[in-house]
Design a protein around this motif. Sequence first.
Motif, PDB file in Angstrom:
ATOM      1  N   ILE A  57      -9.041 -25.317 -78.358  1.00  0.00           N
ATOM      2  CA  ILE A  57      -9.889 -24.573 -77.168  1.00  0.00           C
ATOM      3  C   ILE A  57      -8.399 -23.702 -76.962  1.00  0.00           C
ATOM      4  CG2 ILE A  57     -10.660 -23.779 -75.129  1.00  0.00           C
ATOM      5  CD1 ILE A  57     -12.269 -26.648 -75.202  1.00  0.00           C
ATOM      6  N   LEU A  58      -7.703 -24.027 -76.628  1.00  0.00           N
ATOM      7  CA  LEU A  58      -6.186 -23.364 -76.483  1.00  0.00           C
ATOM      8  C   LEU A  58      -5.082 -23.813 -77.565  1.00  0.00           C
ATOM      9  CD1 LEU A  58      -4.815 -24.112 -72.980  1.00  0.00           C
ATOM     10  CD2 LEU A  58      -6.292 -22.350 -73.702  1.00  0.00           C
ATOM     11  N   GLU A  77      -8.943 -19.361 -86.238  1.00  0.00           N
ATOM     12  CA  GLU A  77     -10.016 -19.752 -84.859  1.00  0.00           C
ATOM     13  C   GLU A  77     -11.141 -20.410 -85.358  1.00  0.00           C
ATOM     14  OE1 GLU A  77     -10.722 -18.311 -80.989  1.00  0.00           O
ATOM     15  OE2 GLU A  77     -11.700 -16.815 -82.138  1.00  0.00           O
ATOM     16  N   ASP A  81     -13.139 -24.102 -84.681  1.00  0.00           N
ATOM     17  CA  ASP A  81     -14.033 -24.131 -83.533  1.00  0.00           C
ATOM     18  C   ASP A  81     -14.556 -25.303 -84.667  1.00  0.00           C
ATOM     19  OD1 ASP A  81     -13.405 -22.112 -82.089  1.00  0.00           O
ATOM     20  OD2 ASP A  81     -14.213 -20.699 -83.000  1.00  0.00           O
ATOM     21  N   ARG A  82     -15.247 -24.810 -86.276  1.00  0.00           N
ATOM     22  CA  ARG A  82     -16.399 -25.573 -87.099  1.00  0.00           C
ATOM     23  C   ARG A  82     -15.401 -27.621 -86.540  1.00  0.00           C
ATOM     24  NH1 ARG A  82     -15.919 -22.781 -91.172  1.00  0.00           N
ATOM     25  NH2 ARG A  82     -17.199 -21.458 -90.050  1.00  0.00           N
ATOM     26  N   ARG A  84     -13.616 -28.839 -84.179  1.00  0.00           N
ATOM     27  CA  ARG A  84     -13.902 -29.516 -82.801  1.00  0.00           C
ATOM     28  C   ARG A  84     -15.042 -30.336 -83.468  1.00  0.00           C
ATOM     29  NH1 ARG A  84     -12.190 -25.282 -80.123  1.00  0.00           N
ATOM     30  NH2 ARG A  84     -14.323 -24.074 -79.951  1.00  0.00           N
ATOM     31  N   ALA A  85     -16.418 -29.055 -83.336  1.00  0.00           N
ATOM     32  CA  ALA A  85     -17.211 -29.670 -83.956  1.00  0.00           C
ATOM     33  C   ALA A  85     -17.259 -30.851 -84.407  1.00  0.00           C
ATOM     34  CB  ALA A  85     -18.560 -28.063 -83.871  1.00  0.00           C
ATOM     35  N   PHE A 113     -23.876 -27.035 -83.819  1.00  0.00           N
ATOM     36  CA  PHE A 113     -22.801 -26.536 -84.103  1.00  0.00           C
ATOM     37  C   PHE A 113     -21.316 -27.064 -85.336  1.00  0.00           C
ATOM     38  CE2 PHE A 113     -23.187 -24.949 -79.812  1.00  0.00           C
ATOM     39  CZ  PHE A 113     -23.983 -23.837 -79.548  1.00  0.00           C
TER      40      PHE A 113
END
Lengths: 227, 400
Positions: A57-58, A77, A81-82, A84-85, A113
């Motif tokens: 996220i950071l 990024e 995101d991918r 993280r999902a 997601f």
Amino acid sequence: MALLEIKQLKKRYRTPENKLHTVLDVPAFQMEAEQQVALCGESGTGKTTFLHLIAGILSADEGEILLDGTDLHKLSEANRDRLRANQIGYIFQTFNLLQGYTCLENVMLGMSFGPGVDKDYASQLLIRVGMQDRMHHYPRQLSTGQQQRVAVARALANRPKLVLADEPTGNLDNTRAEEALHLIREACKENKAALLLVSHDWHILNAFEHCQDLASLNKATREEKRA
Amino acid sequence: MILKMVFKSLRQHLLSTTITSFSIALAGGLILSVWVIKDQSNAAFTGVNAGFDAVLGARSSKLQLVLNSIFHVEASPGNLALEDYEDIKKHPGVEHAIPIAVGDNFKGFRLVGTLPELFTDTEYSEGKKYATLPGGRWMDTSRREAVVGGFAATQLGLKVGDTFHPYHGLLFDEEKQHAETYVVVGVMELTNTPADRVIWIPLAGLQKMSGHDPKTANDISAVLVKLRNPQAGFRLDLMYNKQGDRLTLAWPIDQIMAQLFSKIGWFDRVLEMIAYLVAVVAAGSVLAGIYNSMNERKRDIAILRALGAGRRVIFGSVVLESTAISIIGMIMAFGVYAIIFSTAAAVIRVQTGVVLTLGTWHPALLWTPLGMILLGAITGCVPAIKAYRTHVAENLIPVS
């Protein structure tokens, strides 16, 4: 190979006086697959920042965060995101359920997601956390303990390798906190997910075999104290 | 799932969704109405000529002649002698010449005196002849008989066998009733032309109505002229308008009406500008509605991002939401358009007899929805950029 490996991780913020302030300086940290680790620390020691960095996220200013061999901060990024999902589940202190969505929809939303929506599995998870009678209820119709159960189900929805829990019992009384902790740990174990939990509550931390003080990991805090 | 997110958001902000959709509906409906009514009425008015090419009347403006003789509105510019009719009738370039006389009404519907040849020998539109409804017939010129236009018959409740007393003048005045009684012998089939608003009586009947000046008993108001070819029009134009100074030949009728529309074109443009302005305001209301809700949505956006939603997904969902509002608005816009069009069409029909048809195809029916939806999508980009830039970590801070 460790599931999570952190090397020379640094995060700085710009203060209102326009000075760079190092909030996190972790030379090394690692976790094995399915391991459950608790990190303790007082408020302001960078616990949430640490989890946000691991979750992507950071962005870190320096260092490496390797999740299952992939350096998070070398990814774009969108790829972060991918990742993280697909590989990280996140449980927040305030649960952060979306108010306009039912329990089932909250769990399915997380799936959308990641690898894709699996309504049956989402239902199974809610049954597992004891929410079989509340699947179509909205968060406002639930108690805080019930909301946390839904949050646990949502965090596990994409079969993550790592679950990050940020003060997950902070909003619960002692009895419910113990129940919630037990549920989180069992659910992670059943789903073969590693758990990294941060808390300042020693009552909770004592339940963990592996418990570390973030202050001892974080050089920035140590230097601040020394100063 | 992105569609579900959009649907949920629309439902969560139901009041704002309703208001902004309605503003889009109003704008879309206005644009559709302005374009379709403008073009359809332009086509209808320039296409109405009652089957004639020219009108011969007293020296006046050509437009007044056409409005009075073809559209049955406006006052007659004056009379011309029966000999003028006989002269033009004999002209080799003239196929038909039908005299008409005006000056009376029945409850506001104009009485027009003419010859039965108007109905038997001419077509009001290519291939279309006047006809009476079953049970009716054309009037006998030796009797006080009337044939009533379809629209006038419905409005006045007149049917075959009914009698009525005409009133003097083109405007209805209860105190100016004539003594004569006319019998309805036919009701005309609807033609969707100004003829539907007219009560037709024999030419002599109107000329010799009680109370009319006996000195003008043989005068007529105008002559409707059907030419054999356009060259005849040039010759007659030269003869009456350029070389003569007593009569006016209004020719060609459609060009005279087109000139009227080009003269009032500025009014159309003002209406268009108003409609576009309303569209911009509507788009602005969508922008303001979504943009203002962004502050309260920051936390939800941060949660979605923490769950793995990419910035593009967030951006796309806001643009899609704005687009969805425009789509809902444009669906309602067709309802607004139907109401505005029907009202305008009813007024135009009552005033002129010209019929505008709601279901007629017009390109604006395609490009207006597409344009408004595109405008909605573009407008949605502004709040979407705000959503795109939402700082995840800052907005995940627990709130008590």
